[in-house]
Design an enzyme around this catalytic site. Structure first.
Site, PDB file in Angstrom:
ATOM      1  N   GLU A  40      59.093  47.481  28.130  1.00 28.07           N
ATOM      2  CA  GLU A  40      58.566  48.096  29.355  1.00 28.07           C
ATOM      3  C   GLU A  40      57.070  47.937  29.470  1.00 28.07           C
ATOM      4  OE1 GLU A  40      59.504  52.262  29.767  1.00 28.07           O
ATOM      5  OE2 GLU A  40      61.290  51.921  28.575  1.00 28.07           O
TER       6      GLU A  40
ATOM      7  N   CYS B  54      49.669  49.007  31.273  1.00 20.91           N
ATOM      8  CA  CYS B  54      50.093  49.580  29.997  1.00 20.91           C
ATOM      9  C   CYS B  54      51.175  48.672  29.419  1.00 20.91           C
ATOM     10  CB  CYS B  54      50.636  50.991  30.243  1.00 20.91           C
ATOM     11  SG  CYS B  54      51.433  51.706  28.800  1.00 20.91           S
TER      12      CYS B  54
ATOM     13  N   CYS C 269      60.779  51.230  18.311  1.00 15.58           N
ATOM     14  CA  CYS C 269      59.711  51.777  17.469  1.00 15.58           C
ATOM     15  C   CYS C 269      60.360  52.467  16.279  1.00 15.58           C
ATOM     16  CB  CYS C 269      58.893  52.788  18.278  1.00 15.58           C
ATOM     17  SG  CYS C 269      57.472  53.464  17.385  1.00 15.58           S
TER      18      CYS C 269
ATOM     19  N   CYS D 179      58.753  59.727  16.468  1.00 19.60           N
ATOM     20  CA  CYS D 179      58.217  60.948  17.103  1.00 19.60           C
ATOM     21  C   CYS D 179      59.341  61.624  17.886  1.00 19.60           C
ATOM     22  CB  CYS D 179      57.047  60.616  18.017  1.00 19.60           C
ATOM     23  SG  CYS D 179      55.676  59.853  17.141  1.00 19.60           S
TER      24      CYS D 179
ATOM     25  N   CYS E  64      59.678  61.333  21.868  1.00 17.09           N
ATOM     26  CA  CYS E  64      59.468  60.011  22.466  1.00 17.09           C
ATOM     27  C   CYS E  64      60.768  59.237  22.606  1.00 17.09           C
ATOM     28  CB  CYS E  64      58.479  59.232  21.611  1.00 17.09           C
ATOM     29  SG  CYS E  64      58.129  57.593  22.255  1.00 17.09           S
TER      30      CYS E  64
ATOM     31  N   HIS F 156      48.650  65.443  18.902  1.00 10.26           N
ATOM     32  CA  HIS F 156      49.740  66.316  19.344  1.00 10.26           C
ATOM     33  C   HIS F 156      49.922  67.614  18.574  1.00 10.26           C
ATOM     34  CE1 HIS F 156      50.606  63.043  21.939  1.00 10.26           C
ATOM     35  NE2 HIS F 156      51.314  62.326  21.113  1.00 10.26           N
TER      36      HIS F 156
ATOM     37  N   ASN G  93      56.427  64.757  28.820  1.00 10.20           N
ATOM     38  CA  ASN G  93      57.458  64.304  29.758  1.00 10.20           C
ATOM     39  C   ASN G  93      58.821  64.661  29.188  1.00 10.20           C
ATOM     40  OD1 ASN G  93      56.353  62.708  32.040  1.00 10.20           O
ATOM     41  ND2 ASN G  93      55.340  61.628  30.380  1.00 10.20           N
TER      42      ASN G  93
ATOM     43  N   CYS H  46      56.898  56.907  28.241  1.00  7.40           N
ATOM     44  CA  CYS H  46      57.171  55.936  27.194  1.00  7.40           C
ATOM     45  C   CYS H  46      58.660  55.751  26.856  1.00  7.40           C
ATOM     46  CB  CYS H  46      56.445  56.455  25.957  1.00  7.40           C
ATOM     47  SG  CYS H  46      56.052  55.243  24.786  1.00  7.40           S
TER      48      CYS H  46
HETATM   49  N1  SAH Z   1      52.845  54.421  19.047  1.00  6.62           N
HETATM   50  C1  SAH Z   1      51.628  54.615  19.745  1.00  6.62           C
HETATM   51  C2  SAH Z   1      51.621  54.094  21.167  1.00  6.62           C
HETATM   52  C3  SAH Z   1      52.830  54.264  22.015  1.00  6.62           C
HETATM   53  S1  SAH Z   1      53.200  55.876  22.594  1.00  6.62           S
HETATM   54  C4  SAH Z   1      51.224  56.082  19.707  1.00  6.62           C
HETATM   55  O1  SAH Z   1      51.968  56.889  19.162  1.00  6.62           O
HETATM   56  O2  SAH Z   1      50.134  56.419  20.167  1.00  6.62           O
HETATM   57  C5  SAH Z   1      51.950  56.210  23.786  1.00  6.62           C
HETATM   58  C6  SAH Z   1      51.638  57.674  23.951  1.00  6.62           C
HETATM   59  O3  SAH Z   1      52.686  58.349  24.666  1.00  6.62           O
HETATM   60  C7  SAH Z   1      51.471  58.420  22.640  1.00  6.62           C
HETATM   61  O4  SAH Z   1      50.386  59.302  22.719  1.00  6.62           O
HETATM   62  C8  SAH Z   1      52.777  59.166  22.550  1.00  6.62           C
HETATM   63  O5  SAH Z   1      52.697  60.230  21.662  1.00  6.62           O
HETATM   64  C9  SAH Z   1      52.986  59.550  24.009  1.00  6.62           C
HETATM   65  N2  SAH Z   1      54.343  59.980  24.360  1.00  6.62           N
HETATM   66  C10 SAH Z   1      55.524  59.505  23.945  1.00  6.62           C
HETATM   67  N3  SAH Z   1      56.555  60.177  24.498  1.00  6.62           N
HETATM   68  C11 SAH Z   1      56.003  61.096  25.302  1.00  6.62           C
HETATM   69  C12 SAH Z   1      56.529  62.112  26.156  1.00  6.62           C
HETATM   70  N4  SAH Z   1      57.852  62.313  26.257  1.00  6.62           N
HETATM   71  N5  SAH Z   1      55.655  62.872  26.829  1.00  6.62           N
HETATM   72  C13 SAH Z   1      54.312  62.686  26.726  1.00  6.62           C
HETATM   73  N6  SAH Z   1      53.754  61.757  25.943  1.00  6.62           N
HETATM   74  C14 SAH Z   1      54.588  60.979  25.230  1.00  6.62           C
END
Ligand code: SAH
Length: 353
Positions: free
Chosen positions: A93, A106, A113, A117, A120, A217, A291, A334
């Site tokens: 994406e 972006c 991945c 997390c 995510c 976070h 989100n 994401c």
């Molecule tokens: N792996 C890297 C980059 C990809 S994620 C990282 O962790 O930074 C990009 C950003 O989106 C990160 O800050 C991640 O924590 C955030 N992210 C992922 N899922 C999310 C969600 N459901 N709501 C808000 N932010 C989210």
């Protein structure tokens, strides 16, 4: 050699290939410019190269392009989300965001991945594979072609952990700012990481001018461990130390991402603890209402809580912004679009455009 992905070679590598095979180095420069400035998708298009050389290149290399599988455009703000398919069927994406001052793209750094997390969507199916430098660049090229807009900045915040694909990331960074490519200065590029401490040090030593975004976070290890498995490997003290080192080496302000999750990391105490940790460093906190992801049960904090969190940080001298939400009507968070199509494709492959 036939399968070498030519888009992922930086200029020095291309020149060295040309020299090894008895071609003039200026030809390498021409090819590089065809690939990265004019964004040719076949050697036949490279009309100022001798036919013999074009044939030789076709025999030795391939140009991997991305196919657009799906494109969603937000009616609210024009944010456009693209779902691309790689030559071997991986889905990735990318998002085009239109700001008043510039357009930002972006991009994803991996298909899937492995960081895990909890909030995510990108990580739900694990890591499929690293993306090549060429595949990272192609996301920008395809979006520019489709939208007829130029990317003024690039954020590596799509699916994947860029520092888990370090070598390809560095190659991508060396190609993108070349005068024979997009010529996008490193100051316009942000790399976001969940916190691979060793790699942050490695990147800092390169003294590139890219912005580092750290997905923090949480204000402490206890909370961080409940949402980010990487916290078991690197503690928050070491992560912030590495980020401060990055800021010192590069003189670039580090950006800390903080997704506010109701009842998990959004209390007044969390805000105070976070402020104390970051005080005095060259940094900036980006608050993001989390989100909602269908498979995850996290809920975003209430407006009033977000405001309060912001006020505490600001009053304690921490530069803070609340991220404006773009593309909320098109699953722009994401990994969400890819996830949606994956579920659907378990039964039926989507039609390619
Ligand atoms: N792996 C890297 C980059 C990809 S994620 C990282 O962790 O930074 C990009 C950003 O989106 C990160 O800050 C991640 O924590 C955030 N992210 C992922 N899922 C999310 C969600 N459901 N709501 C808000 N932010 C989210």
């Amino acid at each position: 050699m036939h399968n070498t992905d030519i888009m992922s070679l930086n200029k020095a590598e291309l020149i060295s290939f040309f020299e090894r095979t008895g071609e003039k180095p200026f030809r390498a420069k021409q090819v590089f410019s065809w690939l990265h400035k004019k964004q040719a998708l076949s050697f036949d298009q490279m009309s100022d190269l001798p036919l013999k050389l074009r044939e030789k290149l076709s025999a030795d290399f391939k140009i991997n392009s991305l196919k657009t599988v799906k494109k969603l455009c937000s009616k609210k703000d024009g944010t456009t989300k693209y779902l691309f398919e790689t030559y071997d069927g991986s889905l990735i994406e990318s998002v085009l965001m239109k700001y008043r001052y510039a357009n930002a793209v972006c991009i994803s750094s991996q298909a899937g991945c492995r960081m895990g997390c909890k909030f995510c969507a990108s990580t739900l199916g694990g890591l499929e594979r690293n993306l090549t430098a060429g595949e990272m660049l192609s996301q920008i090229y395809e979006i520019q072609k489709d939208s007829l807009l130029r990317a003024g900045s690039v954020v590596i915040m799509g699916s994947g952990e860029p520092l888990d694909n370090y070598d390809n990331l560095i190659k991508f960074l060396s190609i993108i700012n070349s005068p024979d490519a997009l010529e996008l200065g490193h100051r316009h590029i942000t790399v976001s990481t969940c916190g691979l401490v060793d790699k942050i040090y490695e990147l800092a030593e390169k003294k590139l001018q890219i912005t580092l975004a750290v997905s923090l976070h949480a204000p402490n290890d206890d909370i961080r461990k409940t949402i980010m498995p990487i916290a078991f490997k690197y503690c928050i003290d070491d992560l912030i130390k590495a980020a401060k080192f990055y800021a010192e080496k590069t003189k670039r302000r580090v950006s800390y991402e903080y997704a506010l999750i109701k009842g998990t990391n959004d209390s007044d105490e969390c805000a105070k603890e976070l402020a104390l940790r970051l005080k005095g460093s060259l940094s900036h906190v980006n608050l993001i209402p989390v989100n909602d992801v269908k498979e995850r049960c996290f809920v975003k904090s209430d407006e009033s809580r977000i405001k309060k969190f912001y006020e505490i940080l600001s009053s304690m001298g921490i530069e803070t912004t609340i991220r404006r939400k773009l593309g909320s009507d098109i699953n722009a968070a994401c990994g969400q679009l890819r996830r949606g199509v994956k579920e659907q494709t378990a039964f039926e492959k989507p039609k390619l455009r």
